[in-house]
Write a protein that holds these residues in place. Structure first.
Motif, PDB file in Angstrom:
ATOM      1  N   LEU A   1     -26.047 -33.277  45.109  1.00  0.00           N
ATOM      2  CA  LEU A   1     -26.694 -32.604  43.989  1.00  0.00           C
ATOM      3  C   LEU A   1     -26.645 -33.449  42.716  1.00  0.00           C
ATOM      4  CD1 LEU A   1     -28.056 -29.878  43.250  1.00  0.00           C
ATOM      5  CD2 LEU A   1     -25.789 -29.056  42.568  1.00  0.00           C
ATOM      6  N   VAL A   2     -25.603 -34.262  42.584  1.00  0.00           N
ATOM      7  CA  VAL A   2     -25.454 -35.114  41.405  1.00  0.00           C
ATOM      8  C   VAL A   2     -26.641 -36.057  41.247  1.00  0.00           C
ATOM      9  CG1 VAL A   2     -24.044 -37.002  40.460  1.00  0.00           C
ATOM     10  CG2 VAL A   2     -22.939 -34.957  41.328  1.00  0.00           C
ATOM     11  N   GLN A   3     -27.319 -36.363  42.319  1.00  0.00           N
ATOM     12  CA  GLN A   3     -28.467 -37.269  42.240  1.00  0.00           C
ATOM     13  C   GLN A   3     -29.690 -36.600  41.610  1.00  0.00           C
ATOM     14  OE1 GLN A   3     -29.147 -39.336  46.009  1.00  0.00           O
ATOM     15  NE2 GLN A   3     -27.071 -38.827  46.648  1.00  0.00           N
ATOM     16  N   ASP A   4     -29.810 -35.288  41.776  1.00  0.00           N
ATOM     17  CA  ASP A   4     -30.995 -34.582  41.278  1.00  0.00           C
ATOM     18  C   ASP A   4     -30.683 -33.576  40.177  1.00  0.00           C
ATOM     19  OD1 ASP A   4     -32.710 -35.834  43.181  1.00  0.00           O
ATOM     20  OD2 ASP A   4     -31.913 -34.471  44.702  1.00  0.00           O
ATOM     21  N   GLY A   5     -29.429 -33.148  40.072  1.00  0.00           N
ATOM     22  CA  GLY A   5     -29.057 -32.133  39.099  1.00  0.00           C
ATOM     23  C   GLY A   5     -29.340 -30.734  39.607  1.00  0.00           C
ATOM     24  N   GLY A   6     -28.797 -29.752  38.902  1.00  0.00           N
ATOM     25  CA  GLY A   6     -28.997 -28.362  39.291  1.00  0.00           C
ATOM     26  C   GLY A   6     -27.685 -27.593  39.292  1.00  0.00           C
ATOM     27  N   PHE A   7     -27.770 -26.345  39.705  1.00  0.00           N
ATOM     28  CA  PHE A   7     -26.626 -25.446  39.666  1.00  0.00           C
ATOM     29  C   PHE A   7     -26.007 -25.254  41.047  1.00  0.00           C
ATOM     30  CE2 PHE A   7     -28.710 -24.419  35.734  1.00  0.00           C
ATOM     31  CZ  PHE A   7     -27.693 -23.995  34.886  1.00  0.00           C
ATOM     32  N   ALA A   8     -24.672 -25.198  41.071  1.00  0.00           N
ATOM     33  CA  ALA A   8     -23.919 -24.839  42.272  1.00  0.00           C
ATOM     34  C   ALA A   8     -22.977 -23.706  41.894  1.00  0.00           C
ATOM     35  CB  ALA A   8     -23.143 -26.028  42.811  1.00  0.00           C
ATOM     36  N   LEU A   9     -22.535 -22.953  42.887  1.00  0.00           N
ATOM     37  CA  LEU A   9     -21.760 -21.743  42.621  1.00  0.00           C
ATOM     38  C   LEU A   9     -20.603 -21.604  43.596  1.00  0.00           C
ATOM     39  CD1 LEU A   9     -21.645 -19.045  40.990  1.00  0.00           C
ATOM     40  CD2 LEU A   9     -23.096 -18.055  42.786  1.00  0.00           C
ATOM     41  N   VAL A  10     -19.417 -21.295  43.050  1.00  0.00           N
ATOM     42  CA  VAL A  10     -18.238 -20.962  43.859  1.00  0.00           C
ATOM     43  C   VAL A  10     -17.841 -19.537  43.512  1.00  0.00           C
ATOM     44  CG1 VAL A  10     -15.852 -21.542  44.438  1.00  0.00           C
ATOM     45  CG2 VAL A  10     -17.436 -23.352  43.780  1.00  0.00           C
ATOM     46  N   THR A  11     -17.851 -18.655  44.509  1.00  0.00           N
ATOM     47  CA  THR A  11     -17.498 -17.264  44.252  1.00  0.00           C
ATOM     48  C   THR A  11     -16.460 -16.783  45.260  1.00  0.00           C
ATOM     49  OG1 THR A  11     -19.374 -16.523  45.609  1.00  0.00           O
ATOM     50  CG2 THR A  11     -19.703 -16.634  43.226  1.00  0.00           C
ATOM     51  N   GLY A  12     -15.768 -15.732  44.880  1.00  0.00           N
ATOM     52  CA  GLY A  12     -14.736 -15.142  45.723  1.00  0.00           C
ATOM     53  C   GLY A  12     -13.833 -14.279  44.869  1.00  0.00           C
ATOM     54  N   GLU A  13     -13.142 -13.370  45.500  1.00  0.00           N
ATOM     55  CA  GLU A  13     -12.257 -12.494  44.743  1.00  0.00           C
ATOM     56  C   GLU A  13     -10.979 -13.226  44.358  1.00  0.00           C
ATOM     57  OE1 GLU A  13     -13.361  -9.660  43.515  1.00  0.00           O
ATOM     58  OE2 GLU A  13     -15.200 -10.323  44.514  1.00  0.00           O
ATOM     59  N   THR A  14     -10.179 -12.584  43.536  1.00  0.00           N
ATOM     60  CA  THR A  14      -8.941 -13.183  43.035  1.00  0.00           C
ATOM     61  C   THR A  14      -8.041 -13.616  44.191  1.00  0.00           C
ATOM     62  OG1 THR A  14      -9.020 -11.812  41.045  1.00  0.00           O
ATOM     63  CG2 THR A  14      -6.887 -12.768  41.634  1.00  0.00           C
ATOM     64  N   GLY A  15      -7.547 -14.867  44.093  1.00  0.00           N
ATOM     65  CA  GLY A  15      -6.609 -15.361  45.094  1.00  0.00           C
ATOM     66  C   GLY A  15      -7.226 -16.004  46.311  1.00  0.00           C
ATOM     67  N   THR A  16      -8.551 -16.157  46.331  1.00  0.00           N
ATOM     68  CA  THR A  16      -9.194 -16.770  47.501  1.00  0.00           C
ATOM     69  C   THR A  16      -9.329 -18.285  47.376  1.00  0.00           C
ATOM     70  OG1 THR A  16     -11.346 -16.199  46.535  1.00  0.00           O
ATOM     71  CG2 THR A  16     -10.456 -14.692  48.190  1.00  0.00           C
ATOM     72  N   GLY A  17      -8.931 -18.855  46.229  1.00  0.00           N
ATOM     73  CA  GLY A  17      -8.897 -20.318  46.116  1.00  0.00           C
ATOM     74  C   GLY A  17     -10.039 -20.949  45.358  1.00  0.00           C
ATOM     75  N   LYS A  18     -10.709 -20.199  44.475  1.00  0.00           N
ATOM     76  CA  LYS A  18     -11.841 -20.761  43.719  1.00  0.00           C
ATOM     77  C   LYS A  18     -11.393 -21.915  42.831  1.00  0.00           C
ATOM     78  CE  LYS A  18     -12.797 -16.913  41.691  1.00  0.00           C
ATOM     79  NZ  LYS A  18     -11.732 -16.103  42.324  1.00  0.00           N
ATOM     80  N   SER A  19     -10.296 -21.712  42.096  1.00  0.00           N
ATOM     81  CA  SER A  19      -9.823 -22.757  41.178  1.00  0.00           C
ATOM     82  C   SER A  19      -9.372 -23.992  41.935  1.00  0.00           C
ATOM     83  CB  SER A  19      -8.680 -22.219  40.310  1.00  0.00           C
ATOM     84  OG  SER A  19      -9.129 -21.164  39.477  1.00  0.00           O
ATOM     85  N   VAL A  20      -8.762 -23.791  43.111  1.00  0.00           N
ATOM     86  CA  VAL A  20      -8.345 -24.927  43.942  1.00  0.00           C
ATOM     87  C   VAL A  20      -9.569 -25.706  44.403  1.00  0.00           C
ATOM     88  CG1 VAL A  20      -7.288 -25.588  46.138  1.00  0.00           C
ATOM     89  CG2 VAL A  20      -6.180 -23.886  44.686  1.00  0.00           C
ATOM     90  N   ALA A  21     -10.614 -24.996  44.821  1.00  0.00           N
ATOM     91  CA  ALA A  21     -11.841 -25.672  45.258  1.00  0.00           C
ATOM     92  C   ALA A  21     -12.452 -26.480  44.125  1.00  0.00           C
ATOM     93  CB  ALA A  21     -12.840 -24.640  45.781  1.00  0.00           C
ATOM     94  N   LEU A  22     -12.471 -25.924  42.916  1.00  0.00           N
ATOM     95  CA  LEU A  22     -13.023 -26.651  41.775  1.00  0.00           C
ATOM     96  C   LEU A  22     -12.159 -27.854  41.426  1.00  0.00           C
ATOM     97  CD1 LEU A  22     -14.190 -23.737  39.454  1.00  0.00           C
ATOM     98  CD2 LEU A  22     -15.633 -25.386  40.653  1.00  0.00           C
ATOM     99  N   ARG A  23     -10.851 -27.707  41.564  1.00  0.00           N
ATOM    100  CA  ARG A  23      -9.965 -28.840  41.279  1.00  0.00           C
ATOM    101  C   ARG A  23     -10.189 -29.972  42.274  1.00  0.00           C
ATOM    102  NH1 ARG A  23      -3.402 -28.786  41.675  1.00  0.00           N
ATOM    103  NH2 ARG A  23      -3.109 -31.006  41.280  1.00  0.00           N
ATOM    104  N   LEU A  24     -10.311 -29.624  43.548  1.00  0.00           N
ATOM    105  CA  LEU A  24     -10.589 -30.642  44.562  1.00  0.00           C
ATOM    106  C   LEU A  24     -11.926 -31.328  44.288  1.00  0.00           C
ATOM    107  CD1 LEU A  24      -9.382 -28.683  47.710  1.00  0.00           C
ATOM    108  CD2 LEU A  24      -8.405 -30.834  46.881  1.00  0.00           C
ATOM    109  N   LEU A  25     -12.920 -30.533  43.915  1.00  0.00           N
ATOM    110  CA  LEU A  25     -14.241 -31.087  43.611  1.00  0.00           C
ATOM    111  C   LEU A  25     -14.168 -32.011  42.396  1.00  0.00           C
ATOM    112  CD1 LEU A  25     -17.313 -31.168  44.039  1.00  0.00           C
ATOM    113  CD2 LEU A  25     -17.470 -29.129  42.593  1.00  0.00           C
ATOM    114  N   SER A  26     -13.441 -31.593  41.358  1.00  0.00           N
ATOM    115  CA  SER A  26     -13.311 -32.407  40.157  1.00  0.00           C
ATOM    116  C   SER A  26     -12.669 -33.754  40.464  1.00  0.00           C
ATOM    117  CB  SER A  26     -12.483 -31.655  39.113  1.00  0.00           C
ATOM    118  OG  SER A  26     -12.269 -32.450  37.966  1.00  0.00           O
ATOM    119  N   ASP A  27     -11.588 -33.739  41.251  1.00  0.00           N
ATOM    120  CA  ASP A  27     -10.917 -34.988  41.618  1.00  0.00           C
ATOM    121  C   ASP A  27     -11.838 -35.892  42.430  1.00  0.00           C
ATOM    122  OD1 ASP A  27      -8.651 -34.139  40.327  1.00  0.00           O
ATOM    123  OD2 ASP A  27      -7.595 -33.516  42.125  1.00  0.00           O
TER     124      ASP A  27
END
Length: 242
Positions: free
Chosen positions: A42-68
């Motif tokens: 997606l970085v090549q073309d731009g646009g929106f991506a979405l991570v969803t889930g209820e509390t404690g399902t690992g959204k912040s961990v997924a974003l941290r892994l993606l950021s790294d």
């Protein structure tokens, strides 16, 4: 006994249940791996991506892994919005700091033009879109989300100057049902939906964490089973109990 001595006593390099684990201690599931690959494309073309889930399902961990992961890519500029609840003026001020653009929050039109020019210059030099990551995006005001959509769009909405990854719980999905945010909801190009983890997934998470920390035998299988049974599929609760 200090923290370092305590870890040494149990043969650990770090606390495997702390919130600030190093990246190599985090378990990358096939689902998260696939999502990260999609965002890299997606970085090549731009646009929106979405991570969803209820509390404690690992959204912040997924974003941290993606950021790294994105941070290791050459010529990819990654910014993390740390105050999603800001109004439009503070939103522009934070974007300016993230992308090294001096902005006056009272002159939104000027900030709009300068940020877009900065992103265009980056794209022309590297052919890659800058990335903005937003955790707890359900806290964002509808006006700010709309501003972000308009700010990142160009050439009559045929081009996106930015890659935006939003992470949030069910309240974010409810926001996208508002009439003012329907255009944004329709622009989500890739999604990661996280659900409560299965028993097998949680056991694998524990084993991975202990192995990376240096002592895979710290917990017995019986203790792992007990912890997993009492956390109801919630990653955060599991780490707290452990």
């Amino acid at each position: 006994m200090n923290r370092k001595q305590l870890l040494s006593l149990y043969g650990l390099k770090w606390n495997p249940f702390a919130s600030d684990l190093p990246s190599e201690a985090l378990l990358v599931t096939p689902k998260i791996e696939h999502f990260c690959l999609r965002v890299e494309q997606l970085v090549q073309d731009g646009g929106f991506a979405l991570v969803t889930g209820e509390t404690g399902t690992g959204k912040s961990v997924a974003l941290r892994l993606l950021s790294d992961r994105l941070g290791r890519l050459r010529d990819v500029a990654v910014g993390v919005l740390v105050r999603p609840q800001s109004g439009v003026a503070d939103f522009y001020r934070e974007l300016g700091e993230l992308f090294s653009v001096p902005l006056s929050p009272h002159n939104r039109w000027c900030g709009y033009k300068v940020l877009r020019e900065k992103w265009r210059t980056h794209i022309e030099a590297h052919l890659l879109r800058p990335v903005l990551l937003v955790d707890e995006a359900q806290e964002m005001e509808a006006t700010v989300l709309s501003e972000l959509r308009l700010l990142s769009s160009a050439h009559f909405d045929s081009t996106c100057l930015l890659t935006i990854v939003l992470g949030g719980d069910g309240r974010l999905l409810e926001k996208f049902r508002q009439e003012a945010l329907l255009p944004l909801g329709s622009r989500i190009r890739t999604r990661l939906t996280l659900e409560p983890a299965s028993r097998e997934e949680l056991v694998a998470l524990l084993r991975h964490g202990l192995d990376k920390a240096g002592n895979p035998t710290l917990m017995t299988s019986e203790l792992m089973d007990t912890l997993v049974e009492h956390c109801a599929g919630n990653y955060r609760v599991l780490m707290t109990m452990a």
